[in-house]
Design an enzyme around this catalytic site. Sequence first.
Site, PDB file in Angstrom:
ATOM      1  N   GLU A   3       0.001  -2.123  -3.175  1.00  8.38           N
ATOM      2  CA  GLU A   3       0.297  -0.704  -3.402  1.00  8.38           C
ATOM      3  C   GLU A   3       1.799  -0.517  -3.325  1.00  8.38           C
ATOM      4  OE1 GLU A   3      -1.622   2.212  -0.849  1.00  8.38           O
ATOM      5  OE2 GLU A   3      -3.547   1.173  -1.037  1.00  8.38           O
ATOM      6  N   GLU A  58      -5.198  -1.588   5.066  1.00  9.78           N
ATOM      7  CA  GLU A  58      -4.331  -0.976   6.076  1.00  9.78           C
ATOM      8  C   GLU A  58      -5.027  -0.650   7.393  1.00  9.78           C
ATOM      9  OE1 GLU A  58      -2.286   2.420   4.462  1.00  9.78           O
ATOM     10  OE2 GLU A  58      -1.281   1.258   2.922  1.00  9.78           O
TER      11      GLU A  58
HETATM   12  C1  FCB Z   1      -1.546   4.256   1.563  1.00  9.38           C
HETATM   13  C2  FCB Z   1      -3.048   4.309   1.303  1.00  9.38           C
HETATM   14  C3  FCB Z   1      -3.411   4.934  -0.012  1.00  9.38           C
HETATM   15  C4  FCB Z   1      -2.533   6.115  -0.332  1.00  9.38           C
HETATM   16  C5  FCB Z   1      -1.086   5.767  -0.177  1.00  9.38           C
HETATM   17  C6  FCB Z   1      -0.138   6.870  -0.536  1.00  9.38           C
HETATM   18  O1  FCB Z   1      -1.330   4.204   2.936  1.00  9.38           O
HETATM   19  O2  FCB Z   1      -3.578   3.014   1.338  1.00  9.38           O
HETATM   20  O3  FCB Z   1      -4.767   5.264   0.033  1.00  9.38           O
HETATM   21  O4  FCB Z   1      -2.894   7.190   0.434  1.00  9.38           O
HETATM   22  O5  FCB Z   1      -0.829   5.355   1.123  1.00  9.38           O
END
Ligand code: FCB
Length: 459
Positions: free
Chosen positions: A362, A177
Amino acid sequence: MSPDRDVAAELNAEGRFPAGFLWGAATSAYQIEGSPLADGAGVSNWHHFTHQSGNTKDGATGDVACDHYRRYRDDVALMSDLGLQAYRFSVAWSRVLPDGRGSVNQAGVDFYSRLVDELLEHGIQPNVTLFHWDLPAALDDQGGWLHRDIVGWFADYASVMFRALGDRVPLWTTLNEPWVVVDAGYVHGVHAPGRRNAAEAPVASHHLLLAHGAAVDAYRSLGRGKIGLVVNLEPKDAASGSADDAAATNRADAYMNRFYLDPVLLGHYPEEMAALFGEDWPEFPAEDLAAIRRTIDFVGINYYTRAVVRRDDSEVPDRAAPVRQDGARYTEMDWEVHPESLTRVLRWVAERYGSPPIYVTENGAAFPDPPSAPDGTVNDPLRVDYLRTHLEAVRTAIRQGVDVRGYFAWSLLDNFEWAAGYSKRFGLVHVDFETQQRTPKASALVYRDLIRTHGAGLR
Ligand code: FCB
């Protein structure tokens, strides 16, 4: 048709995912490891940031977190009990290179090497992210992502890790990210390094992208597996039919969704960037853009929510603000639950960028979990629903032809949620931060069954 294909067709008819689809969970180093200075590790910028007052909720730090650095064997056993096929984690750069560059701290490398071996012994595929936000403080002191030399520093660090783990790790990610690194760390100052200067965003972003490209180059000469980039994407919808809101929506989309993928996959920055940053947007040389546009093997997408936006000139730099939706469900992060937008974003990436292989690296939600019941169970029906509906959204995208290869739930464990400290729980597994006891929540057990049946049991 090969017998394998018949099997796949049969499985799909029952609503299952394609054979070979990878089921995993994700964490990151600073969020779970604890023991940040153990065994010769250097200080990271997140260690530094959390130890300055006012930067995190209740002054929370990653000093202990989930104590995973010491409990990793138990945690891998837990992953195995849940039937995870893959585990995405990150390496703390400052454990491996305490000063960020120069001499290698072998004890730091050895920790990750033991973790990888432990995973492999349990039949779990390791997926390594090189940079999930914790930068050696010594490099930050020299400008961090604002210093162009970081491109070489990162490639050197990446090469150390490729040499150490490359024989055993099939899947690598350069950066997690980059948008958040820049927006939260350099524009709004809510993450390390705590800078508040939008003019720095173009520079930091460009160096992140060059560092990504340089690490991919290093991997091509040292590695044999696959390497990609992980971005967080959030479809943007206009709050009204006005031209102002439409323009704001487009700016927000360029800033968050296209800023990193366009240069990596198309070879140029979105045309909106010049208008967004005005005179702070430099002319980047063509050689730089060529160095950023390196072939990657997959795109990793972190998806949590969509955003409905309206024009708001006080918002920097995209002059767009989110608008809360009446009647919608929100997580504890104030993120709207919107599984349809996961299908949308997967299709968008496939259409815009020529169908790259995709992993959902994620996806998950923070909800106020009830305390465990007398029988020790933790019921988290909202997270169960989130998990199921988002997996359905992934399956819909696959049925529509998008090449999604796997899914990593965020997160394996409740953990240190950056500026929010320990107040937001994203885990499939509950962590009692007093005792470090782990208790799989109902969502973990649902996930285990979905993995076992390859997704049969979803609607
Ligand atoms: C993302 C991050 C991760 C976590 C989630 C909730 O942006 O990559 O580390 O904090 O959000």
